[in-house]
Design an enzyme around this catalytic site. Structure first.
Site, PDB file in Angstrom:
ATOM      1  N   TYR A   1       0.399  -1.711   0.365  1.00 11.02           N
ATOM      2  CA  TYR A   1       0.187  -0.040  -0.131  1.00 11.02           C
ATOM      3  C   TYR A   1       1.048   1.145  -0.201  1.00 11.02           C
ATOM      4  CZ  TYR A   1      -4.816   2.311   1.001  1.00 11.02           C
ATOM      5  OH  TYR A   1      -5.582   2.930   0.816  1.00 11.02           O
TER       6      TYR A   1
ATOM      7  N   LYS B   1      -3.190   7.993   3.895  1.00  3.06           N
ATOM      8  CA  LYS B   1      -4.652   8.095   5.072  1.00  3.06           C
ATOM      9  C   LYS B   1      -4.254   7.800   5.687  1.00  3.06           C
ATOM     10  CE  LYS B   1      -7.437   5.920   1.493  1.00  3.06           C
ATOM     11  NZ  LYS B   1      -8.225   7.167   0.715  1.00  3.06           N
TER      12      LYS B   1
HETATM   13  N1  LIG Z   1     -11.310  -0.236  -3.437  1.00  3.18           N
HETATM   14  C1  LIG Z   1     -10.390  -0.313  -1.648  1.00  3.18           C
HETATM   15  O1  LIG Z   1     -10.228  -1.442  -1.402  1.00  3.18           O
HETATM   16  C2  LIG Z   1     -10.951   0.909  -0.264  1.00  3.18           C
HETATM   17  C3  LIG Z   1     -10.773   0.623   0.323  1.00  3.18           C
HETATM   18  C4  LIG Z   1     -10.322   1.258   1.406  1.00  3.18           C
HETATM   19  C5  LIG Z   1     -10.537   3.553   0.582  1.00  3.18           C
HETATM   20  N2  LIG Z   1     -10.389   3.405   0.043  1.00  3.18           N
HETATM   21  C6  LIG Z   1     -10.699   4.635  -0.888  1.00  3.18           C
HETATM   22  O2  LIG Z   1     -11.604   5.198  -1.534  1.00  3.18           O
HETATM   23  C7  LIG Z   1     -11.890   5.481  -2.517  1.00  3.18           C
HETATM   24  C8  LIG Z   1     -12.206   5.690  -3.139  1.00  3.18           C
HETATM   25  O3  LIG Z   1     -11.799   4.605  -4.004  1.00  3.18           O
HETATM   26  P1  LIG Z   1     -13.041   3.516  -4.886  1.00  3.18           P
HETATM   27  O4  LIG Z   1     -12.230   2.165  -4.730  1.00  3.18           O
HETATM   28  O5  LIG Z   1     -13.872   3.699  -5.331  1.00  3.18           O
HETATM   29  O6  LIG Z   1     -11.822   3.689  -6.459  1.00  3.18           O
HETATM   30  P2  LIG Z   1     -12.802   4.258  -8.296  1.00  3.18           P
HETATM   31  O7  LIG Z   1     -11.524   4.468  -8.956  1.00  3.18           O
HETATM   32  O8  LIG Z   1     -13.975   4.298  -8.124  1.00  3.18           O
HETATM   33  O9  LIG Z   1     -12.596   6.107  -7.038  1.00  3.18           O
HETATM   34  C9  LIG Z   1     -11.341   6.888  -6.782  1.00  3.18           C
HETATM   35  C10 LIG Z   1     -12.060   8.023  -7.042  1.00  3.18           C
HETATM   36  O10 LIG Z   1     -10.925   9.203  -7.444  1.00  3.18           O
HETATM   37  C11 LIG Z   1     -10.655  10.582  -8.566  1.00  3.18           C
HETATM   38  N3  LIG Z   1     -10.329  11.148  -8.863  1.00  3.18           N
HETATM   39  C12 LIG Z   1      -8.888  10.994  -8.688  1.00  3.18           C
HETATM   40  N4  LIG Z   1      -8.331  11.836  -8.839  1.00  3.18           N
HETATM   41  C13 LIG Z   1      -8.952  12.949  -9.429  1.00  3.18           C
HETATM   42  C14 LIG Z   1      -7.832  14.515  -9.610  1.00  3.18           C
HETATM   43  N5  LIG Z   1      -8.014  15.055  -9.622  1.00  3.18           N
HETATM   44  N6  LIG Z   1      -9.670  15.247  -9.367  1.00  3.18           N
HETATM   45  C15 LIG Z   1     -11.065  14.074  -9.254  1.00  3.18           C
HETATM   46  N7  LIG Z   1     -11.166  12.685  -8.752  1.00  3.18           N
HETATM   47  C16 LIG Z   1     -10.316  12.761  -8.792  1.00  3.18           C
HETATM   48  C17 LIG Z   1     -11.605   9.132  -9.530  1.00  3.18           C
HETATM   49  O11 LIG Z   1     -11.916  10.626 -10.935  1.00  3.18           O
HETATM   50  C18 LIG Z   1     -12.112   8.197  -8.823  1.00  3.18           C
HETATM   51  O12 LIG Z   1     -13.683   8.680  -8.975  1.00  3.18           O
HETATM   52  C19 LIG Z   1      -9.849   5.909  -2.218  1.00  3.18           C
HETATM   53  O13 LIG Z   1     -10.466   7.283  -1.630  1.00  3.18           O
HETATM   54  C20 LIG Z   1      -9.621   4.617  -1.659  1.00  3.18           C
HETATM   55  O14 LIG Z   1      -8.438   4.927  -1.286  1.00  3.18           O
HETATM   56  C21 LIG Z   1     -10.987   1.830  -1.537  1.00  3.18           C
END
Ligand SMILES: NC(=O)c1ccc[n+]([C@@H]2O[C@H](COP(=O)([O-])OP(=O)(O)OC[C@H]3O[C@@H](n4cnc5c(N)ncnc54)[C@H](O)[C@@H]3O)[C@@H](O)[C@H]2O)c1
Length: 272
Positions: free
Chosen positions: A162, A169
């Site tokens: 990670y 985070k």
């Molecule tokens: N998928 C997992 O396992 C997981 C677990 C815990 C936390 N998260 C967190 O959840 C959140 C959403 O991620 P996700 O897993 O739904 O994936 P995702 O790729 O669907 O979402 C990430 C989003 O960030 C946006 N983004 C990136 N750069 C950007 C910018 N410059 N301006 C505007 N938007 C921007 C992307 O367009 C996308 O919509 C993130 O913070 C991720 O770290 C994900």
């Protein structure tokens, strides 16, 4: 869960797997109205793929009130989005920040070799944007409103792979506590949902597949969490039922974070 009469902004839907979409669906199905943003398309992309992937989802929901581009690294974009939100909604009741990014090269190399530019990029997109969006939302948030962001356990403990995102985070979770303090006098709460691994675009980049197997064996519940489970808790944090909660990091991970040993995974290893 009741969102009748509530309005807010959802940042971070890329496609139907996005956690932001899972949360927004719960809110809209409970009567809430949402505005959405999408990552801007490149000028030479006539098919507007980023917009289309999100509009295919939002077009089906009457309570999805608008969809506009936003690059959260650009202050002008953020201001334009919040001006538009104020025009459309007046005041808002909730803001979901579900945005993160790190260069694949930086995610895949050992943390010790993280580049300076990669560090700045990851921190800017994944942490600073929560501050910038909260500041832009401040003048239009109703008392009793809520802001939520998405985090992962790799910010609390070392989760190899990670890497730089874990550092982001940790900073994001500290940011939640400071923003909760700043927004408190206005009656606005700020929290983070710490999700277990979920198959999404960002998740894939952060090595979600191996984690899914590990969680299945180690989490007290003995399984992974679903999009809908994360969606319901996200909506809970953004709605009235969590009215006394602020500055919190709420885990939706089948209990994985509570383990101090590999648990049943250890039993498995020993019987081999
Ligand atoms: N998928 C997992 O396992 C997981 C677990 C815990 C936390 N998260 C967190 O959840 C959140 C959403 O991620 P996700 O897993 O739904 O994936 P995702 O790729 O669907 O979402 C990430 C989003 O960030 C946006 N983004 C990136 N750069 C950007 C910018 N410059 N301006 C505007 N938007 C921007 C992307 O367009 C996308 O919509 C993130 O913070 C991720 O770290 C994900």
């Amino acid at each position: 869960m009741q969102f009748n009469g509530k309005k807010g902004l959802v940042l971070g839907v890329a496609n139907d797997h996005s956690i932001a979409w899972a949360i927004a669906k719960q809110i809209m199905e409970a009567g809430g109205e949402c505005g959405f943003t999408h990552l801007p398309d490149r000028e030479d992309d006539e098919r507007q793929r980023n917009r289309r992937r999100v509009s295919q989802l939002t077009d089906k929901y009457e309570n999805a009130k608008f969809l506009i581009p936003m690059d959260a690294q650009k202050d002008d974009d953020i201001q334009r989005v919040f001006d538009h939100t104020a025009e459309q909604f007046g005041k808002i009741d909730f803001l979901l920040h579900s945005i993160a990014f790190a260069d694949r090269n930086d995610l895949s190399r050992e943390t010790v070799f993280t580049s300076r530019d990669g560090f700045k990029l990851a921190m800017d997109v994944s942490v600073y944007t929560l501050i910038a969006c909260t500041a832009a939302a401040k003048p239009i948030m109703n008392p009793g409103g809520a802001i939520a962001t998405m985090t992962y356990f790799g910010g609390e403990k070392c989760v190899p792979g990670y890497n730089v995102m874990g550092i982001c985070k940790a900073a994001l979770e500290a940011t939640v506590r400071y923003l909760a303090y700043d927004m408190g006098p206005q009656g606005v709460r700020v929290n983070a949902l710490s999700a277990g691994p979920i198959r999404t675009l960002a998740g894939r980049a952060a090595g979600v597949e191996e984690m899914l197997t590990l969680y299945e064996h180690m989490a007290p519940l003995g399984r992974n969490v679903s999009h809908d489970e994360v969606g319901r808790t996200g909506a809970f944090l953004l709605g009235d039922n969590s009215e006394g909660i602020s500055g919190e990091i709420l885990h939706v991970d089948g209990g994985y974070h509570a383990m101090g040993s590999p648990g049943r995974l250890l039993d498995k290893l020993q019987t081999k």
